[in-house]
Design an enzyme around this catalytic site. Structure first.
Site, PDB file in Angstrom:
ATOM      1  N   ASP A  63      -3.287  -2.959  -2.454  1.00  0.00           N
ATOM      2  CA  ASP A  63      -4.334  -1.935  -2.476  1.00  0.00           C
ATOM      3  C   ASP A  63      -4.160  -1.027  -3.703  1.00  0.00           C
ATOM      4  OD1 ASP A  63      -6.513  -0.419  -1.594  1.00  0.00           O
ATOM      5  OD2 ASP A  63      -5.275   0.896  -0.351  1.00  0.00           O
ATOM      6  N   ASN A  64      -5.214  -0.301  -4.035  1.00  0.00           N
ATOM      7  CA  ASN A  64      -5.151   0.776  -5.048  1.00  0.00           C
ATOM      8  C   ASN A  64      -4.814   0.303  -6.459  1.00  0.00           C
ATOM      9  OD1 ASN A  64      -3.611   2.243  -2.354  1.00  0.00           O
ATOM     10  ND2 ASN A  64      -5.521   3.098  -3.117  1.00  0.00           N
TER      11      ASN A  64
ATOM     12  N   LYS B 171       3.004   3.444  -5.789  1.00  0.00           N
ATOM     13  CA  LYS B 171       2.413   2.525  -6.743  1.00  0.00           C
ATOM     14  C   LYS B 171       3.440   1.998  -7.739  1.00  0.00           C
ATOM     15  CE  LYS B 171      -0.815   3.452  -4.164  1.00  0.00           C
ATOM     16  NZ  LYS B 171      -0.834   2.607  -2.942  1.00  0.00           N
TER      17      LYS B 171
ATOM     18  N   GLU C 120     -11.158   4.490  -0.454  1.00  0.00           N
ATOM     19  CA  GLU C 120     -11.472   4.678   0.961  1.00  0.00           C
ATOM     20  C   GLU C 120     -12.356   5.900   1.235  1.00  0.00           C
ATOM     21  OE1 GLU C 120      -8.460   4.138  -0.325  1.00  0.00           O
ATOM     22  OE2 GLU C 120      -6.973   5.611   0.328  1.00  0.00           O
TER      23      GLU C 120
ATOM     24  N   ASP D 260       0.855  -1.190   0.000  1.00  0.00           N
ATOM     25  CA  ASP D 260       0.000   0.000   0.000  1.00  0.00           C
ATOM     26  C   ASP D 260       0.888   1.237   0.000  1.00  0.00           C
ATOM     27  OD1 ASP D 260      -2.304   1.475   0.058  1.00  0.00           O
ATOM     28  OD2 ASP D 260      -2.635   1.261   2.217  1.00  0.00           O
TER      29      ASP D 260
HETATM   30 MG    MG Z   1      -3.972   2.621  -0.184  1.00  0.00          MG
END
Ligand code: MG
Length: 258
Positions: free
Chosen positions: A208-209, A183, A240, A180
């Protein structure tokens, strides 16, 4: 402003000003890992002042309320947090690694979901965030189950060496990884983890993401490797603390080298 009573019931559209302010700070957020308006520090102070000491659930609740009602935070949040919780319960891991502690929200959730005797090591790039997260985790009473390491796996080997010499990381020792952080670092760091030999067949990596802000290369990698050295479940969810933007969380089981 949303009211606390709306937590856990309907989720709200995102907070306009706080979210826009974060978008304005996006460049800084993705290079220094703070938005730039002091919201991370404010969150830390708020948790210490408002959450009951030694109460893990209360710390998580207070962070969610702060993120809905006061400042949008890039925590994994309550909706995606449940996906993370479920993945941890399925994997029943003993040694867990998190990349991107931020303010410690997902580390709190992880400490709650992981089995007794398990330990989480969470790596954070920003020293101020690492300090905020440590205070929050200590306040919640889980400081002994979570170690926060200031660093990054892409620093030329320093952090990887520290994890091995000081934190017990060894061949086949890591059961669960949560990504997380930056990226662009997902794939290179996954490669570093595999090359270090820390994973074993059955280790699980959750990312995530993957849809927002998006890590298309990671998703593509997992698709190409499906059924060979990885097996992935894609969880459709939302960014989120709001309902408008969709996101994807990937849960990938390592099948060992193809
Ligand atoms: Mg995140």
């Amino acid at each position: 402003m949303p009211r606390l009573t709306e937590l856990g019931g309907k989720r709200l559209p995102f907070l306009r000003w706080s979210f826009l302010r974060m978008l304005l700070g996006m460049k800084r957020l993705t290079t220094e890992w703070q938005v730039g308006d002091g919201r991370e520090q404010a969150l830390g102070e708020h948790v210490l002042a408002s959450a009951r000491a030694g109460d893990l659930d209360d710390a998580i609740r207070v962070i969610d309320e702060f993120s809905y009602g006061r400042s949008f935070m890039v925590n994994v949040g309550d909706e995606k947090g449940e996906i993370l919780d479920a993945a941890i319960r399925r994997a029943s891991p003993q040694r867990l690694l998190e990349l991107g502690t931020y303010c410690g929200y997902s580390a709190l959730r992880t400490a709650r979901a992981m089995p007794e005797g398990a330990h989480l090591t969470s790596v954070e790039f920003n020293a101020d965030n690492a300090a905020i997260a440590r205070r929050i985790l200590d306040h919640a009473g889980v400081g002994d189950r979570v170690t926060i390491v200031h660093g990054t796996l892409g620093d030329g080997g320093t952090t990887i060496a520290a994890l091995e010499s000081e934190h017990g990381f060894a061949a086949g020792s890591v059961d669960f990884v949560f990504m997380d952080h930056a990226k662009e670092a997902y794939l290179p760091d996954l490669e570093r983890i595999v090359e270090a030999g820390w994973l074993h067949a059955g280790s699980v990596v959750v990312a995530d993401n993957v849809k927002f802000p998006g890590v298309p290369g990671y998703r593509e990698f997992m698709r190409e490797h499906e059924g060979r050295d990885w097996r992935t479940v894609e969880h459709e969810t939302h960014v989120e603390y709001q309902t408008l933007l969709k996101d994807l969380v990937l849960e990938s089981e390592y099948l060992a080298p193809a």
